[in-house]
Design a protein around this motif. Structure first.
Motif, PDB file in Angstrom:
ATOM      1  N   GLU A 256      22.761-103.899  87.285  1.00  0.00           N
ATOM      2  CA  GLU A 256      22.886-103.257  88.596  1.00  0.00           C
ATOM      3  C   GLU A 256      23.643-101.947  88.480  1.00  0.00           C
ATOM      4  O   GLU A 256      23.289-100.943  89.120  1.00  0.00           O
ATOM      5  N   ASN A 257      24.679-101.931  87.655  1.00  0.00           N
ATOM      6  CA  ASN A 257      25.464-100.724  87.439  1.00  0.00           C
ATOM      7  C   ASN A 257      24.619 -99.624  86.790  1.00  0.00           C
ATOM      8  O   ASN A 257      24.776 -98.432  87.095  1.00  0.00           O
TER       9      ASN A 257
ATOM     10  N   HIS B 262      23.903 -95.874  88.641  1.00  0.00           N
ATOM     11  CA  HIS B 262      24.367 -94.583  88.121  1.00  0.00           C
ATOM     12  C   HIS B 262      23.277 -93.810  87.384  1.00  0.00           C
ATOM     13  O   HIS B 262      23.575 -92.827  86.717  1.00  0.00           O
ATOM     14  N   SER B 263      22.029 -94.249  87.520  1.00  0.00           N
ATOM     15  CA  SER B 263      20.912 -93.508  86.928  1.00  0.00           C
ATOM     16  C   SER B 263      20.379 -92.483  87.932  1.00  0.00           C
ATOM     17  O   SER B 263      20.647 -92.573  89.138  1.00  0.00           O
ATOM     18  N   PRO B 264      19.614 -91.509  87.457  1.00  0.00           N
ATOM     19  CA  PRO B 264      19.001 -90.553  88.387  1.00  0.00           C
ATOM     20  C   PRO B 264      18.064 -91.251  89.364  1.00  0.00           C
ATOM     21  O   PRO B 264      17.574 -92.353  89.116  1.00  0.00           O
ATOM     22  N   GLY B 265      17.816 -90.610  90.501  1.00  0.00           N
ATOM     23  CA  GLY B 265      16.924 -91.191  91.501  1.00  0.00           C
ATOM     24  C   GLY B 265      15.518 -91.376  90.970  1.00  0.00           C
ATOM     25  O   GLY B 265      14.828 -92.323  91.349  1.00  0.00           O
TER      26      GLY B 265
ATOM     27  N   ALA C 213      23.100 -89.899  86.058  1.00  0.00           N
ATOM     28  CA  ALA C 213      22.693 -88.978  87.125  1.00  0.00           C
ATOM     29  C   ALA C 213      23.620 -87.762  87.128  1.00  0.00           C
ATOM     30  O   ALA C 213      24.829 -87.887  86.932  1.00  0.00           O
ATOM     31  N   LYS C 214      23.036 -86.591  87.351  1.00  0.00           N
ATOM     32  CA  LYS C 214      23.837 -85.372  87.402  1.00  0.00           C
ATOM     33  C   LYS C 214      24.732 -85.340  88.632  1.00  0.00           C
ATOM     34  O   LYS C 214      25.806 -84.780  88.622  1.00  0.00           O
ATOM     35  N   LYS C 215      24.268 -85.968  89.684  1.00  0.00           N
ATOM     36  CA  LYS C 215      25.093 -86.118  90.882  1.00  0.00           C
ATOM     37  C   LYS C 215      24.928 -87.547  91.384  1.00  0.00           C
ATOM     38  O   LYS C 215      23.869 -88.147  91.211  1.00  0.00           O
ATOM     39  N   PRO C 216      25.939 -88.105  91.973  1.00  0.00           N
ATOM     40  CA  PRO C 216      25.895 -89.523  92.358  1.00  0.00           C
ATOM     41  C   PRO C 216      25.024 -89.786  93.576  1.00  0.00           C
ATOM     42  O   PRO C 216      25.501 -90.240  94.604  1.00  0.00           O
TER      43      PRO C 216
ATOM     44  N   PHE D 175      24.645 -93.600  79.259  1.00  0.00           N
ATOM     45  CA  PHE D 175      25.758 -94.539  79.421  1.00  0.00           C
ATOM     46  C   PHE D 175      25.314 -95.868  78.838  1.00  0.00           C
ATOM     47  O   PHE D 175      24.286 -96.424  79.227  1.00  0.00           O
ATOM     48  N   THR D 176      26.083 -96.398  77.874  1.00  0.00           N
ATOM     49  CA  THR D 176      25.706 -97.630  77.177  1.00  0.00           C
ATOM     50  C   THR D 176      26.816 -98.661  77.302  1.00  0.00           C
ATOM     51  O   THR D 176      27.991 -98.348  77.067  1.00  0.00           O
ATOM     52  N   VAL D 177      26.435 -99.866  77.679  1.00  0.00           N
ATOM     53  CA  VAL D 177      27.366-100.992  77.732  1.00  0.00           C
ATOM     54  C   VAL D 177      26.887-102.030  76.728  1.00  0.00           C
ATOM     55  O   VAL D 177      25.731-102.448  76.758  1.00  0.00           O
TER      56      VAL D 177
END
Length: 344
Positions: free
Chosen positions: A245-246, A250-253, A280-283, A321-323
């Motif tokens: 979900e995270n 936080h990915s681009p639209g 994403a470049k902007k949230p 972003f990697t978890v």
């Protein structure tokens, strides 16, 4: 707790039976015609002193009534030898009675100390068990709270998407309803268990991915790959959904096919779960996907569920972003797997 108390009383019974047997063997071998009455009197004195003090210690534990306890303990000391003198059948003069009285004061002191030791030991064990139960309840309550924090906005969005599919009479509508039903059934019913088969958790993730895919017109934006035997591995339910979900949040639209990469690998009871997403470049998605429990709470839940058994690594390269989550020792014993299959 009641079971532990019953065990303590059973221990009391066994110890007293053994003690009485030893006393009988010792006094019966003295060729004394009155050994039976002597035995009964001695054991009665021991029981009287032990359990009178034991009762007082139980009664006044945690209360500021030290004066009352001391006064009653003095009464026990003074009356301790009386049961022995009452049961003793030998005719004594006053000085002989007084001598026996003083001699048995040593027995009184010994059994006062033994009753104090027994009461302190039982209190310590019961308090330790009670503390562990309270801590367990607190952990379970906290886990339930963390687990319940599923993003409700996702459900509303999914229902809106399904409504659109139904309105357009799209062929994908029935399948979307089935995915939602499977997801809700797992969240409401199956996730109440302490652990679930990893295969079932993966089905849940795939249902979630399928419903999220309704937002995108492209081919599947999630590249999900699973390696290893998931049936032999059990995991805490709803553990990975927050990480996935995270990634969406936080990915681009606009996501291209395969932008979100999810890998699950099981090897010799160790599980590795990784999810990588473009940043994403902007949230923009922050307004679209409010809620979510966030990585700090995921860390907290992992610490409660798998202390010293997991590693959680986060890498932020600026573009992706990697978890990476690794949990050790998840292979369930055969009897647990069989019990789970019978339960379901």
């Amino acid at each position: 707790m009641e079971r532990v108390k019953k065990i303590f009383w059973l221990i009391h019974l066994v110890v007293w039976v053994l003690f009485a047997s030893l006393v009988v063997l010792q006094l019966s071998s003295d060729n004394d015609a009155h050994w039976r009455s002597t035995t009964v009197g001695f054991i009665a004195t021991c029981l009287y002193v032990f359990y009178s003090n034991f009762y007082l210690l139980t009664k006044y534990t945690g209360q500021r009534k030290g004066k009352d306890y001391r006064l009653q303990m003095v009464a026990i000391v003074l009356t301790g030898p009386v049961p022995f003198l009452l049961f003793h059948q030998k005719p004594f003069e006053f000085m002989q009675y007084f001598g026996y009285y003083m001699l048995h004061q040593l027995t009184v002191v010994i059994f006062l100390c033994l009753s104090w030791l027994a009461r302190v030991t039982e209190t310590l064990v019961l308090n330790t068990i009670r503390k562990e139960q309270l801590e367990k309840q607190a952990v379970e309550a906290e886990l339930t709270n963390l687990k319940s924090q599923i993003n409700p906005h996702f459900l509303f969005n999914t229902l809106n998407n399904i409504h659109t599919l139904v309105y357009k009479q799209a062929p994908a509508a029935p399948e979307a309803v089935m995915h939602l039903a499977s997801l809700m059934r797992y969240m409401i019913y199956e996730s109440n268990a302490a652990t679930v088969p990893l295969a079932r958790e993966m089905d849940y993730l795939q249902d979630y991915v399928s419903l999220q895919q309704l937002r995108y017109k492209h081919s599947p934006v999630v590249d999900l790959q699973i390696e290893g035997e998931t049936a032999a591995c059990f995991i805490a339910p709803l553990l990975f959904i927050h990480l996935l979900e995270n990634a969406y949040k936080h990915s681009p639209g606009r996501l291209e096919p395969g932008d979100l990469k999810v890998r699950v690998e099981i090897q010799e009871g160790d599980l590795t779960f990784s999810v990588r997403n473009p940043i994403a470049k902007k949230p923009a998605n922050t307004l679209e996907e409010p809620g979510g429990i966030g990585l700090p709470n995921v860390r907290k839940r992992l610490a409660l569920l798998y202390p010293d058994q997991h590693t959680l690594t986060i890498q932020d390269s600026g573009d992706t972003f990697t978890v990476l989550l690794t949990i050790h020792g998840l292979r369930a014993p055969a009897h647990e797997r069989q019990a789970h299959l019978l339960h379901h």
